[in-house]
Design a protein around this motif. Structure first.
Motif, PDB file in Angstrom:
ATOM      1  N   ALA A 242       0.815  -1.211   0.000  1.00 27.20           N
ATOM      2  CA  ALA A 242       0.000   0.000   0.000  1.00 27.20           C
ATOM      3  C   ALA A 242       0.848   1.260   0.000  1.00 27.20           C
ATOM      4  CB  ALA A 242      -0.922   0.006   1.229  1.00 27.20           C
ATOM      5  N   GLU A 243       2.124   1.125   0.376  1.00 29.18           N
ATOM      6  CA  GLU A 243       3.011   2.292   0.424  1.00 29.18           C
ATOM      7  C   GLU A 243       4.174   2.141  -0.563  1.00 29.18           C
ATOM      8  OE1 GLU A 243       3.359   3.833   4.745  1.00 29.18           O
ATOM      9  OE2 GLU A 243       2.607   1.787   4.942  1.00 29.18           O
ATOM     10  N   ALA A 244       3.972   1.311  -1.590  1.00 31.83           N
ATOM     11  CA  ALA A 244       5.013   1.068  -2.589  1.00 31.83           C
ATOM     12  C   ALA A 244       4.667   1.764  -3.906  1.00 31.83           C
ATOM     13  CB  ALA A 244       5.171  -0.425  -2.830  1.00 31.83           C
ATOM     14  N   LYS A 245       5.676   2.311  -4.547  1.00 32.94           N
ATOM     15  CA  LYS A 245       5.500   2.906  -5.869  1.00 32.94           C
ATOM     16  C   LYS A 245       5.365   1.798  -6.913  1.00 32.94           C
ATOM     17  CE  LYS A 245       8.135   7.167  -4.949  1.00 32.94           C
ATOM     18  NZ  LYS A 245       7.052   8.118  -5.186  1.00 32.94           N
ATOM     19  N   ASP A 246       4.552   2.042  -7.929  1.00 27.87           N
ATOM     20  CA  ASP A 246       4.383   1.114  -9.056  1.00 27.87           C
ATOM     21  C   ASP A 246       4.176  -0.327  -8.601  1.00 27.87           C
ATOM     22  OD1 ASP A 246       4.892   3.263 -10.851  1.00 27.87           O
ATOM     23  OD2 ASP A 246       7.041   2.984 -10.529  1.00 27.87           O
ATOM     24  N   PRO A 247       3.139  -0.607  -7.784  1.00 25.48           N
ATOM     25  CA  PRO A 247       2.957  -1.972  -7.268  1.00 25.48           C
ATOM     26  C   PRO A 247       2.755  -3.013  -8.360  1.00 25.48           C
ATOM     27  CG  PRO A 247       1.011  -0.615  -6.846  1.00 25.48           C
ATOM     28  CD  PRO A 247       2.086   0.311  -7.311  1.00 25.48           C
ATOM     29  N   HIS A 248       2.170  -2.636  -9.510  1.00 28.36           N
ATOM     30  CA  HIS A 248       1.941  -3.603 -10.585  1.00 28.36           C
ATOM     31  C   HIS A 248       3.254  -4.140 -11.154  1.00 28.36           C
ATOM     32  CE1 HIS A 248      -2.388  -3.688 -11.093  1.00 28.36           C
ATOM     33  NE2 HIS A 248      -2.423  -2.397 -10.895  1.00 28.36           N
ATOM     34  N   ILE A 249       4.326  -3.355 -11.026  1.00 32.22           N
ATOM     35  CA  ILE A 249       5.637  -3.780 -11.524  1.00 32.22           C
ATOM     36  C   ILE A 249       6.464  -4.411 -10.405  1.00 32.22           C
ATOM     37  CG2 ILE A 249       7.817  -2.979 -12.532  1.00 32.22           C
ATOM     38  CD1 ILE A 249       6.202  -0.709 -13.857  1.00 32.22           C
ATOM     39  N   ASN A 250       6.481  -3.749  -9.246  1.00 33.42           N
ATOM     40  CA  ASN A 250       7.406  -4.147  -8.186  1.00 33.42           C
ATOM     41  C   ASN A 250       6.932  -5.329  -7.351  1.00 33.42           C
ATOM     42  OD1 ASN A 250       9.182  -2.083  -8.917  1.00 33.42           O
ATOM     43  ND2 ASN A 250       8.097  -0.579  -7.666  1.00 33.42           N
ATOM     44  N   LEU A 251       5.611  -5.433  -7.122  1.00 34.97           N
ATOM     45  CA  LEU A 251       5.106  -6.535  -6.304  1.00 34.97           C
ATOM     46  C   LEU A 251       5.346  -7.900  -6.951  1.00 34.97           C
ATOM     47  CD1 LEU A 251       3.662  -7.296  -3.670  1.00 34.97           C
ATOM     48  CD2 LEU A 251       1.485  -7.033  -4.872  1.00 34.97           C
ATOM     49  N   PRO A 252       5.035  -8.090  -8.249  1.00 28.80           N
ATOM     50  CA  PRO A 252       5.337  -9.392  -8.872  1.00 28.80           C
ATOM     51  C   PRO A 252       6.817  -9.764  -8.814  1.00 28.80           C
ATOM     52  CG  PRO A 252       3.800  -8.169 -10.241  1.00 28.80           C
ATOM     53  CD  PRO A 252       4.271  -7.220  -9.166  1.00 28.80           C
ATOM     54  N   LYS A 253       7.698  -8.779  -8.983  1.00 25.76           N
ATOM     55  CA  LYS A 253       9.134  -9.061  -8.898  1.00 25.76           C
ATOM     56  C   LYS A 253       9.504  -9.636  -7.537  1.00 25.76           C
ATOM     57  CE  LYS A 253      10.831  -5.478 -12.109  1.00 25.76           C
ATOM     58  NZ  LYS A 253      11.629  -4.231 -12.174  1.00 25.76           N
ATOM     59  N   ALA A 254       8.974  -9.005  -6.467  1.00 26.06           N
ATOM     60  CA  ALA A 254       9.309  -9.436  -5.113  1.00 26.06           C
ATOM     61  C   ALA A 254       8.753 -10.826  -4.821  1.00 26.06           C
ATOM     62  CB  ALA A 254       8.764  -8.420  -4.098  1.00 26.06           C
ATOM     63  N   VAL A 255       7.526 -11.103  -5.261  1.00 22.36           N
ATOM     64  CA  VAL A 255       6.888 -12.396  -4.986  1.00 22.36           C
ATOM     65  C   VAL A 255       7.567 -13.519  -5.766  1.00 22.36           C
ATOM     66  CG1 VAL A 255       4.767 -13.737  -5.258  1.00 22.36           C
ATOM     67  CG2 VAL A 255       4.666 -11.405  -4.351  1.00 22.36           C
ATOM     68  N   ASN A 256       7.851 -13.289  -7.040  1.00 21.76           N
ATOM     69  CA  ASN A 256       8.415 -14.347  -7.890  1.00 21.76           C
ATOM     70  C   ASN A 256       9.833 -14.743  -7.480  1.00 21.76           C
ATOM     71  OD1 ASN A 256       6.182 -14.754  -9.524  1.00 21.76           O
ATOM     72  ND2 ASN A 256       6.769 -13.172 -10.978  1.00 21.76           N
ATOM     73  N   ALA A 257      10.498 -13.878  -6.733  1.00 22.33           N
ATOM     74  CA  ALA A 257      11.867 -14.193  -6.313  1.00 22.33           C
ATOM     75  C   ALA A 257      11.905 -15.071  -5.067  1.00 22.33           C
ATOM     76  CB  ALA A 257      12.641 -12.897  -6.048  1.00 22.33           C
ATOM     77  N   ILE A 258      10.738 -15.342  -4.441  1.00 22.95           N
ATOM     78  CA  ILE A 258      10.702 -16.094  -3.188  1.00 22.95           C
ATOM     79  C   ILE A 258      11.312 -17.495  -3.308  1.00 22.95           C
ATOM     80  CG2 ILE A 258       9.125 -17.216  -1.533  1.00 22.95           C
ATOM     81  CD1 ILE A 258       7.425 -14.673  -1.657  1.00 22.95           C
ATOM     82  N   PRO A 259      10.975 -18.305  -4.354  1.00 22.47           N
ATOM     83  CA  PRO A 259      11.557 -19.668  -4.415  1.00 22.47           C
ATOM     84  C   PRO A 259      13.079 -19.676  -4.446  1.00 22.47           C
ATOM     85  CG  PRO A 259       9.717 -19.464  -5.950  1.00 22.47           C
ATOM     86  CD  PRO A 259      10.004 -18.086  -5.436  1.00 22.47           C
ATOM     87  N   VAL A 260      13.675 -18.756  -5.216  1.00 24.46           N
ATOM     88  CA  VAL A 260      15.140 -18.692  -5.299  1.00 24.46           C
ATOM     89  C   VAL A 260      15.720 -18.336  -3.938  1.00 24.46           C
ATOM     90  CG1 VAL A 260      17.097 -17.491  -6.360  1.00 24.46           C
ATOM     91  CG2 VAL A 260      15.080 -18.072  -7.740  1.00 24.46           C
ATOM     92  N   ARG A 261      15.053 -17.419  -3.238  1.00 22.93           N
ATOM     93  CA  ARG A 261      15.559 -17.003  -1.929  1.00 22.93           C
ATOM     94  C   ARG A 261      15.459 -18.130  -0.904  1.00 22.93           C
ATOM     95  NH1 ARG A 261      12.457 -11.352  -2.883  1.00 22.93           N
ATOM     96  NH2 ARG A 261      14.118 -10.318  -4.033  1.00 22.93           N
ATOM     97  N   VAL A 262      14.395 -18.918  -0.985  1.00 22.29           N
ATOM     98  CA  VAL A 262      14.245 -20.037  -0.060  1.00 22.29           C
ATOM     99  C   VAL A 262      15.376 -21.047  -0.271  1.00 22.29           C
ATOM    100  CG1 VAL A 262      12.824 -22.053   0.498  1.00 22.29           C
ATOM    101  CG2 VAL A 262      11.766 -19.797   0.260  1.00 22.29           C
ATOM    102  N   ILE A 263      15.646 -21.369  -1.534  1.00 22.09           N
ATOM    103  CA  ILE A 263      16.706 -22.335  -1.840  1.00 22.09           C
ATOM    104  C   ILE A 263      18.068 -21.800  -1.385  1.00 22.09           C
ATOM    105  CG2 ILE A 263      17.971 -23.470  -3.723  1.00 22.09           C
ATOM    106  CD1 ILE A 263      15.277 -23.596  -5.231  1.00 22.09           C
ATOM    107  N   LEU A 264      18.333 -20.518  -1.644  1.00 17.01           N
ATOM    108  CA  LEU A 264      19.627 -19.934  -1.306  1.00 17.01           C
ATOM    109  C   LEU A 264      19.796 -19.774   0.199  1.00 17.01           C
ATOM    110  CD1 LEU A 264      22.299 -18.554  -2.083  1.00 17.01           C
ATOM    111  CD2 LEU A 264      21.040 -16.408  -2.291  1.00 17.01           C
ATOM    112  N   PHE A 265      18.822 -19.110   0.847  1.00 13.78           N
ATOM    113  CA  PHE A 265      19.001 -18.720   2.234  1.00 13.78           C
ATOM    114  C   PHE A 265      18.703 -19.841   3.229  1.00 13.78           C
ATOM    115  CE2 PHE A 265      17.805 -14.454   0.315  1.00 13.78           C
ATOM    116  CZ  PHE A 265      19.123 -14.065   0.181  1.00 13.78           C
ATOM    117  N   TYR A 266      17.857 -20.766   2.876  1.00 16.84           N
ATOM    118  CA  TYR A 266      17.518 -21.842   3.808  1.00 16.84           C
ATOM    119  C   TYR A 266      18.216 -23.149   3.443  1.00 16.84           C
ATOM    120  CZ  TYR A 266      13.894 -18.893   5.858  1.00 16.84           C
ATOM    121  OH  TYR A 266      13.246 -17.880   6.506  1.00 16.84           O
TER     122      TYR A 266
END
Length: 470
Positions: A242-266
């Protein structure tokens, strides 16, 4: 009257009375990473490894997949209606006022409990610098806890941009530390490093001490409770959207990166940890990330890593303070909380809600008087928060199912559809119900599960009082 119409009627002309979109893409991306690397990984992984052994890698992988589908559902919901400022608005609109009341207050209490757990973790990490014969007194623990909360409250009172910057740098520290740990651990494995106690770093340590499931099915299931706590905060992407600029662009980027982050960080980081330190040599009440460097005979690096995990706890508390204040703001706007909690400061920060949340998190200092054992207090608070957060996650999926039924035209127009749709929503719901059910396996988590229905009673009384007052 629809939710959008209600929102338009209540919206003030002056934008200072609304949350501002001051978070940039880099803030949203790093908030997503910060939410995926929390206290549960740095502090809780020691106990989880002792419970489940190497099967912890499979546990984190399974939870990561389910959380990804949760976030895809949340992402589609948020982008379908940019008037949604929080889970409260979404639940109020798609399910009804009772659901909005439950989601808002339950999420708020969940973060307050997480903040209390983080305070116990702060004390645990600070003892790293104390001699073995010294400990903090209960009064000393309480003073340190109060100081941490006050510091973060002052940061959050200034601007949302400052919250974004703080989380950005906290996340950078975590990323650098984990990458350094992976590189150092990989080098130890490659060179066959001998630790001071005689352990030889090798990938075979993962399966050479009883196999992948050394504690059997019961140990595997017991590992889910603390493991899932590590993922609490991943939904912050939705809270901050709700406080992010251009949510249609930035929100999908953040969500789609979750699997890679789980594999890397965990998965990758814990694979390295258990390759250097056999799982049966991991100390349950200490961070294996710090212990890796200590056992390798690198005390300076261990000090640095201890500072890193301490900053991770502060990051988690910072996120909790941010999210609870926004949740109270949403509840107040919907008439589900006192109106004063919906007022914004000149810098567009819900200051009253923020200070109220911090005062409640201070209850963690009181908890430390009654439960001086930090690991016991940590387990009690984390189990209760897991139950509450998972129930909110379940309702997010119910929201998605309702959205598909009530707003099929919005789903058709969506450019960020959830894979698997309604079918996968039921799979995720079943999994989350399973994670709550397995809390009966361990005595300490069973105790928290048995007392959790008290929250439903408190909420029911609160909701009836609110209706009478209305």
């Amino acid at each position: 009257m629809s939710f959008n119409e209600l929102n338009d009627i209540n919206a003030p002309d002056d934008s200072i009375h609304e949350l501002q979109r001051n978070l940039h893409n880099r803030h949203l991306q790093l908030i997503a990473i910060g939410g995926a690397i929390g206290t549960g990984l740095f502090m809780g992984s020691g106990k989880t490894i002792s419970l489940a052994g190497p099967s912890i890698l499979l546990i984190y992988f399974i939870i990561g997949i389910m959380v990804f589908f949760l976030m895809r559902a949340l992402g589609e919901l948020l982008l379908s209606n940019l008037n949604y400022k929080s889970f409260v608005d979404m639940s109020y609109d798609l399910i009804g006022p009772k659901a909005g009341f439950y989601v808002g207050w339950t999420y708020w209490v969940g973060w307050v409990l997480t903040g209390m757990a983080d305070l116990t973790a702060v004390i645990n990490y600070l003892t790293f610098w104390l001699p073995p014969d010294m400990q903090f007194t209960p009064a000393g623990q309480a003073l340190i806890s109060a100081g941490c909360v006050l510091f973060l409250m002052l940061l959050n009172l200034l601007t949302v941009r400052l919250f974004g910057e703080t989380e950005f740098w906290f996340a950078i520290v975590k990323i650098v530390a984990i990458i350094a740990l992976i590189c150092a651990g990989a080098y130890m494995v490659f060179t066959g490093y001998h630790s001071p106690n005689g352990d030889v770093a090798s990938l075979s340590n993962i399966w050479a001490h009883g196999g992948i499931f050394p504690k059997g099915v019961e140990g595997f299931l017991a590992g889910f409770q603390i493991a899932i706590f590590a993922f609490i905060g991943v939904e912050l992407v939705g809270t901050s959207a709700a406080e992010a600029k251009d949510p249609h662009i930035n929100l999908p980027k953040a969500v789609n990166a979750i699997p890679v982050r789980v594999i890397l960080f965990y998965v990758l980081s814990l694979t390295v940890v258990m390759s250097v330190i056999p799982w049966n040599h991991v100390i349950p009440n200490k961070s294996p990330f710090v212990e890796l460097f200590l056992m390798a005979g690198i005390p300076t690096a261990a000090v640095i890593m201890n500072l890193v995990v301490l900053s991770s706890v502060m990051s988690s508390m910072n996120s909790g303070i941010f999210s609870t204040s926004r949740m109270l703001y949403g509840l107040a706007k919907d008439g589900q909380a006192p109106k004063t909690l919906g007022k914004l400061s000149k810098s567009a920060v819900p200051a009253n809600g923020l200070m109220f949340s911090c005062a409640c998190i201070m209850g963690g200092a009181i908890l430390q008087f009654f439960v001086p054992d930090t690991i016991t207090a940590f387990t009690l608070a984390t189990t209760l928060s897991v139950i509450l957060f998972v129930s909110v996650w379940i309702l997010i999926m119910v929201n998605y199912i309702r959205y598909r039924k009530l707003r099929p035209e919005l789903h058709e127009k969506s450019t960020f559809k959830m894979p698997g749709g309604v079918f996968m929503s039921y799979v995720v719901i079943a999994f989350f119900i399973f994670t709550i059910g397995i809390l009966v396996l361990e005595p300490d988590t069973r105790q928290s599960l048995l007392i959790s229905p008290l929250w439903l009673l408190i909420l029911a009384i609160g909701y009836m009082f609110k209706k009478k007052k209305a």
